[in-house]
Design a protein around this motif. Structure first.
Motif, PDB file in Angstrom:
ATOM      1  N   VAL A 169      43.978  34.721  42.595  1.00 33.14           N
ATOM      2  CA  VAL A 169      43.575  33.181  41.987  1.00 33.14           C
ATOM      3  C   VAL A 169      41.729  34.383  42.615  1.00 33.14           C
ATOM      4  CG1 VAL A 169      44.049  31.107  42.666  1.00 33.14           C
ATOM      5  CG2 VAL A 169      43.502  32.390  44.955  1.00 33.14           C
ATOM      6  N   ALA A 170      41.934  36.070  43.319  1.00 34.87           N
ATOM      7  CA  ALA A 170      40.590  36.451  43.624  1.00 34.87           C
ATOM      8  C   ALA A 170      40.130  37.631  41.988  1.00 34.87           C
ATOM      9  CB  ALA A 170      41.188  37.735  44.610  1.00 34.87           C
ATOM     10  N   LEU A 171      38.840  36.835  42.072  1.00 31.15           N
ATOM     11  CA  LEU A 171      37.912  37.820  40.927  1.00 31.15           C
ATOM     12  C   LEU A 171      37.794  39.338  41.274  1.00 31.15           C
ATOM     13  CD1 LEU A 171      35.666  34.617  40.781  1.00 31.15           C
ATOM     14  CD2 LEU A 171      37.630  35.447  38.871  1.00 31.15           C
ATOM     15  N   LEU A 172      38.051  39.407  42.161  1.00 30.54           N
ATOM     16  CA  LEU A 172      37.937  40.968  42.984  1.00 30.54           C
ATOM     17  C   LEU A 172      39.178  41.275  44.173  1.00 30.54           C
ATOM     18  CD1 LEU A 172      36.190  43.831  43.149  1.00 30.54           C
ATOM     19  CD2 LEU A 172      34.861  42.509  45.045  1.00 30.54           C
ATOM     20  N   HIS A 173      39.219  42.461  44.042  1.00 33.19           N
ATOM     21  CA  HIS A 173      40.521  43.370  44.605  1.00 33.19           C
ATOM     22  C   HIS A 173      39.741  44.808  44.655  1.00 33.19           C
ATOM     23  CE1 HIS A 173      44.115  41.304  43.629  1.00 33.19           C
ATOM     24  NE2 HIS A 173      43.114  40.463  42.266  1.00 33.19           N
ATOM     25  N   LEU A 197      38.056  46.176  41.670  1.00 32.38           N
ATOM     26  CA  LEU A 197      38.946  46.122  40.150  1.00 32.38           C
ATOM     27  C   LEU A 197      37.637  44.788  39.998  1.00 32.38           C
ATOM     28  CD1 LEU A 197      40.286  45.998  37.880  1.00 32.38           C
ATOM     29  CD2 LEU A 197      42.442  45.277  38.921  1.00 32.38           C
ATOM     30  N   LEU A 198      37.191  44.701  38.711  1.00 31.16           N
ATOM     31  CA  LEU A 198      36.758  42.908  38.321  1.00 31.16           C
ATOM     32  C   LEU A 198      37.790  42.942  37.114  1.00 31.16           C
ATOM     33  CD1 LEU A 198      34.660  44.975  39.984  1.00 31.16           C
ATOM     34  CD2 LEU A 198      33.413  42.964  39.145  1.00 31.16           C
ATOM     35  N   THR A 199      36.978  42.189  36.065  1.00 30.11           N
ATOM     36  CA  THR A 199      38.075  41.608  34.782  1.00 30.11           C
ATOM     37  C   THR A 199      37.037  40.780  34.387  1.00 30.11           C
ATOM     38  OG1 THR A 199      40.174  42.215  35.571  1.00 30.11           O
ATOM     39  CG2 THR A 199      40.004  40.545  33.795  1.00 30.11           C
ATOM     40  N   ALA A 200      36.448  40.984  33.598  1.00 36.13           N
ATOM     41  CA  ALA A 200      35.838  40.081  32.114  1.00 36.13           C
ATOM     42  C   ALA A 200      37.208  39.519  31.550  1.00 36.13           C
ATOM     43  CB  ALA A 200      34.671  41.039  31.738  1.00 36.13           C
ATOM     44  N   LEU A 201      36.820  38.356  31.090  1.00 36.20           N
ATOM     45  CA  LEU A 201      36.868  36.969  29.942  1.00 36.20           C
ATOM     46  C   LEU A 201      36.206  37.075  28.749  1.00 36.20           C
ATOM     47  CD1 LEU A 201      40.256  35.877  28.761  1.00 36.20           C
ATOM     48  CD2 LEU A 201      38.900  34.072  29.843  1.00 36.20           C
ATOM     49  N   ARG A 202      36.600  37.749  27.603  1.00 32.04           N
ATOM     50  CA  ARG A 202      35.796  37.314  26.353  1.00 32.04           C
ATOM     51  C   ARG A 202      36.310  36.663  25.680  1.00 32.04           C
ATOM     52  NH1 ARG A 202      32.090  39.449  23.105  1.00 32.04           N
ATOM     53  NH2 ARG A 202      32.304  39.559  21.054  1.00 32.04           N
ATOM     54  N   ASP A 243      38.818  44.880  31.303  1.00 36.44           N
ATOM     55  CA  ASP A 243      38.471  45.667  32.831  1.00 36.44           C
ATOM     56  C   ASP A 243      37.885  46.567  34.116  1.00 36.44           C
ATOM     57  OD1 ASP A 243      41.156  44.066  33.552  1.00 36.44           O
ATOM     58  OD2 ASP A 243      42.043  45.561  32.775  1.00 36.44           O
ATOM     59  N   LEU A 244      36.941  46.731  34.278  1.00 36.73           N
ATOM     60  CA  LEU A 244      35.749  47.470  35.364  1.00 36.73           C
ATOM     61  C   LEU A 244      36.440  47.871  36.661  1.00 36.73           C
ATOM     62  CD1 LEU A 244      31.794  46.738  35.317  1.00 36.73           C
ATOM     63  CD2 LEU A 244      33.365  47.517  36.950  1.00 36.73           C
ATOM     64  N   TRP A 245      36.293  48.991  36.705  1.00 36.23           N
ATOM     65  CA  TRP A 245      36.278  50.005  37.670  1.00 36.23           C
ATOM     66  C   TRP A 245      35.268  50.196  38.079  1.00 36.23           C
ATOM     67  CZ3 TRP A 245      37.563  55.230  37.080  1.00 36.23           C
ATOM     68  CH2 TRP A 245      37.460  56.268  38.414  1.00 36.23           C
ATOM     69  N   TRP A 246      35.464  49.884  39.610  1.00 38.59           N
ATOM     70  CA  TRP A 246      33.903  50.321  39.968  1.00 38.59           C
ATOM     71  C   TRP A 246      34.178  50.819  41.769  1.00 38.59           C
ATOM     72  CZ3 TRP A 246      29.304  46.593  42.385  1.00 38.59           C
ATOM     73  CH2 TRP A 246      28.633  47.142  42.279  1.00 38.59           C
ATOM     74  N   ASP A 247      34.025  52.675  41.248  1.00 37.45           N
ATOM     75  CA  ASP A 247      34.133  53.473  42.577  1.00 37.45           C
ATOM     76  C   ASP A 247      32.321  53.445  43.279  1.00 37.45           C
ATOM     77  OD1 ASP A 247      34.561  56.013  43.907  1.00 37.45           O
ATOM     78  OD2 ASP A 247      35.675  56.950  42.048  1.00 37.45           O
ATOM     79  N   THR A 248      32.859  52.889  44.394  1.00 33.87           N
ATOM     80  CA  THR A 248      31.881  52.916  45.224  1.00 33.87           C
ATOM     81  C   THR A 248      31.467  53.797  45.952  1.00 33.87           C
ATOM     82  OG1 THR A 248      32.511  52.059  46.996  1.00 33.87           O
ATOM     83  CG2 THR A 248      32.285  49.893  45.363  1.00 33.87           C
ATOM     84  N   ARG A 249      32.523  54.465  46.101  1.00 31.17           N
ATOM     85  CA  ARG A 249      31.698  56.257  46.893  1.00 31.17           C
ATOM     86  C   ARG A 249      31.406  57.165  46.155  1.00 31.17           C
ATOM     87  NH1 ARG A 249      37.788  56.990  50.314  1.00 31.17           N
ATOM     88  NH2 ARG A 249      37.367  54.756  51.677  1.00 31.17           N
TER      89      ARG A 249
END
Length: 318
Positions: free
Chosen positions: A53-57, A64-69, A126-132
């Motif tokens: 159920v988590a929207l963010l890992h 990792l975020l996922t959008a549903l179109r 899927d969206l990958w966000w490399d915060t570093r």
């Protein structure tokens, strides 16, 4: 979990939200079914699907975020046929030709009636966000779909300044050089068997698959002035892809050694553990090889345009 395509963006002045705050903001833009007369809707959904159920890992700075179109499928031909049939009935009954404005009104009426009954097609992005590294990568087949997801992230955060990742040496120039001058190829780079060559004039595009890219035929085409706009390549046997002229990486394939390493991870049948293990291994490999690719292309170019990729006024309904 393994990405198939990747569109890369550089973040400028990235918002420093912790995971909890970001997930709370995402919950306000969570995916829900399109309303009766909505053609499409985009919102966040759990990357693990039904397994979580988590929207963010977030793992070691990788998010990792996922959008549903969700898009209603209503073929234009169906609408056109219904409008024509209704127009013919009215004209026969009233003995006159309908004006253009009347037909447009009929079309709007047909859309309003048929849209709520149309099938809904769902697509996960899927969206990958490399915060570093202040880098965003989006697993989407087209640039437009990737920027739709950026619009959603911008709406979620309130603001988001990004530009497509760019290098000092343009990809077509580097790809053409790697083809024509084998001695200039990076040591860890191996060419694949797929290429797209564009002519400078109106001679069109030549696409070749399963060919020897060092063959005389390919060299003759390059000698005639064509430039490479797509090129299949492999890095150290760990990652293969087709590099596009806009720096998009398509048809990603990860090496057997990396997949074997992922398969050796103990997950006890837990889909969430599997998802996070695969994601971390994948993004660590991508981070390393994207930096390699940027170096091969002369380093990253400084952003010259305003750091925005899309027009907020053209966003899909959220």
């Amino acid at each position: 979990m393994w990405f198939k395509h990747l569109h890369l963006y550089r973040l400028h002045g990235a918002p420093r939200l912790d995971a909890a705050d970001l997930e709370a903001a995402m919950a306000e833009r969570a995916a829900r079914a399109p309303g009766g007369n909505e053609a499409r809707r985009l919102g966040w959904c759990p990357p693990a699907g039904r397994a979580g159920v988590a929207l963010l890992h977030e793992l070691e700075g990788h998010r990792l975020l996922t959008a549903l179109r969700q898009e209603r499928l209503l073929p234009a031909s169906v609408v056109r046929e219904e409008v024509e049939e209704r127009s013919a009935d009215i004209e026969a009954r009233e003995g006159r030709k309908l004006r253009r404005q009347e037909k447009q009104g009929l079309k709007e009426q047909v859309l309003e009636e048929l849209l709520p009954r149309a099938f809904v097609r769902r697509q996960r992005l899927d969206l990958w966000w490399d915060t570093r590294r202040d880098l965003i990568g989006i697993n989407a087949s087209s640039r437009q779909r990737a920027e739709d997801v950026l619009d959603l992230l911008r709406d979620t955060l309130g603001s988001l300044k990004v530009t497509p990742l760019a290098t000092r040496t343009l990809p077509p120039r580097a790809m053409t050089q790697w083809l024509t001058e084998p001695q200039e190829r990076p040591a860890d780079l191996q060419l694949g068997d797929q290429v797209e060559l564009k002519a400078k004039g109106d001679d069109g595009v030549l696409r070749a698959r399963q060919v020897d890219l060092d063959s005389d035929e390919i060299q003759q085409l390059l000698a005639s002035g064509r430039q490479a706009s797509k090129l299949a390549m492999e890095i150290e046997g760990r990652l293969s892809f087709v590099l596009h002229d806009d720096l998009a990486l398509k048809s990603l394939r990860f090496g057997d050694a990396l997949i074997d390493e992922a398969n050796q991870t103990e997950d006890d049948g837990d889909a969430l553990v599997r998802l996070e293990a695969d994601f971390l291994l994948m993004t660590q490999a991508l981070s390393e090889h994207i930096e390699q690719l940027i170096n091969w292309l002369g380093g990253e170019a400084e952003a010259t345009a305003a750091p925005s990729t899309t027009d907020p006024g053209n966003q899909d309904p959220q």
